[in-house]
Write an enzyme that holds these catalytic residues in place. Structure first.
Site, PDB file in Angstrom:
ATOM      1  N   HIS B 223       0.927  -0.919   0.103  1.00 32.71           N
ATOM      2  CA  HIS B 223       0.198  -0.021   0.092  1.00 32.71           C
ATOM      3  C   HIS B 223       1.264   1.248   0.208  1.00 32.71           C
ATOM      4  CE1 HIS B 223      -3.245   2.509   1.347  1.00 32.71           C
ATOM      5  NE2 HIS B 223      -2.881   3.255   2.084  1.00 32.71           N
ATOM      6  N   GLU B 224       1.853   1.030   1.131  1.00 35.98           N
ATOM      7  CA  GLU B 224       2.685   2.306   0.947  1.00 35.98           C
ATOM      8  C   GLU B 224       4.198   2.684  -0.647  1.00 35.98           C
ATOM      9  OE1 GLU B 224       2.262   3.927   2.836  1.00 35.98           O
ATOM     10  OE2 GLU B 224       1.592   3.058   4.536  1.00 35.98           O
ATOM     11  N   HIS B 227       1.330   4.350  -2.658  1.00 38.42           N
ATOM     12  CA  HIS B 227       1.630   5.808  -2.347  1.00 38.42           C
ATOM     13  C   HIS B 227       3.144   6.128  -3.257  1.00 38.42           C
ATOM     14  CE1 HIS B 227      -1.764   6.530   0.743  1.00 38.42           C
ATOM     15  NE2 HIS B 227      -1.597   5.531   1.266  1.00 38.42           N
TER      16      HIS B 227
END
Lengths: 401, 356
Positions: B223-224, B227
């Protein structure tokens, strides 16, 4: 018509005539204007400020008369608003540059952004000059406009240099700097075809106010020395602190009164000059009122914020636990934001009533214009000025330089 | 023609105060010593606001600053009765006032539109155009601040670091990032993980402590990476900067804008980040799918933390405590587990105890 003018009352030159500056403002009407204005600002998210500034000026100008003839203000809110819009557009790249350099400075832990800060200082002075130019061009008396020539950038350069000098001399050079800046402004000020001058000198201002400078310079020094030498001198140190800090409205008001009188007496337009009987104590009451109201508003705002927070807690909202990284629920932000805005609007009202109108009244009432007959037959000169400078000033104020 | 008591006239060309008499006829005639200085048509005459008793007049055909002050009561009444549109100039008409109000409303609406749609749109297009080197510089600045918040608190047992690096390498391979991100574990009870611009990912010990399987942590790290791939930091930075500029300059009045700015950021930030979080979740699901593992455990971890912390007090969740809907979304993207776990049991145990 020219024949008629030549045969008008007696033959020029007219006999010398003096006239006091008369201020005939209605205190209550002004209070209403600024209080309503503050609420309108709140409702329009600040947009009303252009209309408020214009209305305020119109009232102040038209309440002030010399030789029985009031001043007229011709500026419009629309001009101010458009001035700001253009300023925003022009300034955008500068702010972007400022941001990028700021990042770089933070990364390298250097003073890379210093030149940019200097550029903003210069720009602010430029904006101040151009804003004054706009206001003068929108001011008339006896059917003739005031005006201003000169270069905003040149003024900014002088102001920056003088500011540096003030810093280096710990404020001792301030009187001479003020004189230099006023000279530049007044030498480029006109009333119709009459030219302005400024004849106040730094030496004269220093002579009148040196003791204030000495107080502000030596009192902190004495305080530091006394506290450094031990606890024995605690009482003396505390009293010095009390005198300088608590007495700040005294000293500042005294300084402002001295400066106003000096400024008025240095003004020349054509053969006209001004004298003022403003006492150094004349503004002390006003500044104390401002200090008192600001403290009052501050205290009330804190009480309201606390009560509001408590009320929100009762209504079932809770703050994130201490130590956790949670965000604060919106209702709390709304309560605090509203309190903050109301307090600021309160400050604005106090500022306009006392520091603007009241000081204006006291200073105006102290002044007498000499040789006012010199203004009896002055021809107009063409010219105009945009409100862009004021737009810059308005946009820069925000960043509190 | 009739002679009236003296009135005062400024012709707008010089400052000379003319003491004049007014002749009332077809036009208003301003006469000084028998010489007519000006004559104004009745319908051109306007009243101006003036303090005191005098009636101050000007004419739209006269020079801008021509002024006629009349103090005689009878003459004032007479003139007022003869001028059909005396009041027009002195006060803005109702329609002019409405136009101004409309202008301001339009301005407010367009600024709101700019904040809500315009700035995020621009930010989404500007951010990808910013060179990676710049992003890394921003990351360095943020990294210095992280160093201040968690001074000397990084963890790194040898076996734990090896396991973490293994996990990161597998994820990065599928992440489509133009550079290799780094990962650091910080000793802190807060269950959180975050990425800095330029590719520094931080994993807080609290999150490891609450994770039950490598897939949960892998999902969060993916998920990071999402980003980072979308360059959300830069987008947010550009958007916040633009918002600050627009709000600050337009709404002005010194610090009043500060509060407004704060509120706008909170409001816009929430809506904005809901979208970016969802996008990052999609990337996480994509990366996990390429590794033939399910993204669902990550959603379960987030939900577990949210429940235990009574209401999303952590960074991953804080802008939108909607982990249930995120979990549902992740379940839709789930392609199942068709490969062995990303870490062996030993590696997972080492990672769990990376802080000793």
């Amino acid at each position: 018509m020219t024949i008629a003018a030549a045969t008008d009352f007696g033959s020029p030159p007219a006999t010398p005539r003096d006239s006091p500056v008369e201020f005939a403002g209605d205190r209550r009407a002004f209070r209403q204007l600024v209080v309503r204005g503050a609420f309108a600002e709140l409702l329009t998210l600040g947009f009303y400020r252009f209309w408020l500034a214009t209305a305020t000026r119109r009232v102040l100008w038209s309440s002030t008369a010399v030789d029985g003839e009031p001043f007229e203000y011709h500026g419009t809110a629309r001009e101010l608003f458009l001035g700001l819009v253009f300023a925003v557009a022009i300034l955008a790249p500068f702010y972007l540059l400022n941001f990028l350099l700021g990042v770089e400075a933070e990364r390298q832990k250097t003073f890379a952004s210093l030149p940019l800060v200097l550029a903003f200082v210069l720009f602010r002075q430029f904006a101040i000059y151009r804003a004054r130019r706009y206001r003068l061009h929108r001011t008339s008396w006896r059917g003739i406009r005031f005006g201003m020539t000169g270069s905003g950038w040149k003024y900014a350069a002088i102001a920056a240099m003088r500011g540096g000098l003030n810093g280096l001399t710990l404020g001792a050079a301030l009187p001479w700097s003020q004189a230099a800046l006023e000279r530049y402004k007044m030498n480029h000020t006109t009333f119709g075809e009459l030219e302005g001058r400024f004849e106040g000198t730094g030496g004269e201002l220093f002579k009148r106010g040196w003791w204030l400078w000495a107080l502000m310079f030596f009192a902190p020094l004495a305080f530091l020395l006394l506290t450094a030498t031990g606890t024995k001198n605690g009482f003396a140190a505390a009293s010095i602190l009390l005198i300088t800090v608590v007495g700040a409205p005294f000293w500042y008001a005294t300084f402002k009164a001295i400066e106003w009188k000096w400024w008025l007496e240095g003004l020349r337009i054509g053969g006209m000059s001004v004298s003022s009987n403003l006492s150094p104590r004349a503004l002390i009451g006003t500044y104390w009122k401002v200090a008192g109201f600001l403290i009052l508003i501050f205290v009330v705002a804190i009480i309201v914020a606390i009560a509001g927070t408590y009320g929100m807690t009762l209504a079932g909202f809770s703050m994130p636990k201490a130590g956790s990284k949670g965000s604060i629920p919106l209702p709390f932000l709304v309560v605090w934001g509203a309190t903050y805005l109301l307090a600021l609007l309160g400050f604005g009202v106090v500022f306009r009533i006392y520091l603007l109108r009241r000081v204006w009244q006291i200073v105006s009432d102290s002044a007498t214009v000499h040789h006012v007959e010199q203004a009896d037959d002055v021809a107009a000169r063409p010219g105009s000025a945009s409100a862009l400078g004021e737009g810059f000033a308005d946009s820069l104020d925000l960043f509190g330089f | 023609m009739e002679a009236e008591p003296q009135s005062i006239f400024y012709d707008g060309r010089t400052s000379r105060r003319h003491s004049v008499t007014i002749n009332v006829g077809d036009k208003l005639e301003i006469v000084e010593h028998g010489v007519t200085l000006a004559s104004w048509e009745w319908h051109d005459i306007r009243r101006l606001e003036m303090r005191g008793e005098s009636l101050r007049l000007t004419a739209i055909t006269a020079p801008d600053l021509a002024r006629l002050d009349i103090s005689d009561t009878l003459l004032k009444q007479r003139i007022a009765s003869l001028c059909p549109v005396l009041e027009r100039a002195s006060r803005p008409t109702r329609s002019a006032q409405l136009r101004t109000v409309a202008l301001v409303m339009l301005m407010l609406i367009s600024v709101a539109g700019l904040l809500w749609f315009g700035i995020p749109y621009v930010a989404a297009r500007v951010a990808p155009a910013i060179p990676i080197a710049w992003e890394k510089r921003l990351g360095d600045v943020a990294d210095a601040q992280i160093g201040k918040i968690f001074p000397g608190k990084t963890c790194g047992s040898r076996a734990g670091t090896a396991a973490l690096n293994t996990l990161m390498e597998r994820l990065t391979e599928k992440s489509d990032l133009p550079y290799a991100p780094t990962i650091t574990v910080i000793r802190s009870n807060v269950p959180n993980a975050f990425a800095l611009p330029g590719g520094k990912i931080y994993l807080l010990e609290g999150l490891l402590a609450r994770a039950n399987s490598p897939d949960e942590i892998a999902g969060v790290l993916a998920h990071e990476l999402g980003h980072l791939r979308h360059r959300d930091h830069l987008r947010r930075l550009v958007a916040n900067g633009g918002t600050a500029y627009v709000v600050g300059l337009f709404f002005g009045d010194v610090a009043g804008a500060g509060a407004l700015l704060f509120a706008t950021r909170e409001l816009l930030g929430a809506a904005y980040s809901r979208e970016t979080e969802s996008n990052a979740d999609h990337v996480a699901a994509e990366i996990m799918a390429q590794l033939h593992r399910s993204p669902v455990p990550m959603g379960e971890l987030l939900l577990r933390i949210e429940k235990s912390d009574d209401g999303g007090a952590i960074g991953l969740l804080r802008d939108h405590p909607l982990s249930v809907s995120r979990l549902t979304e992740l379940k839709k993207l789930d392609t199942g587990n068709h490969a062995p776990p990303l870490l062996t049991n030993e590696e997972w145990a080492a990672l769990k105890t990376i802080c000793g």
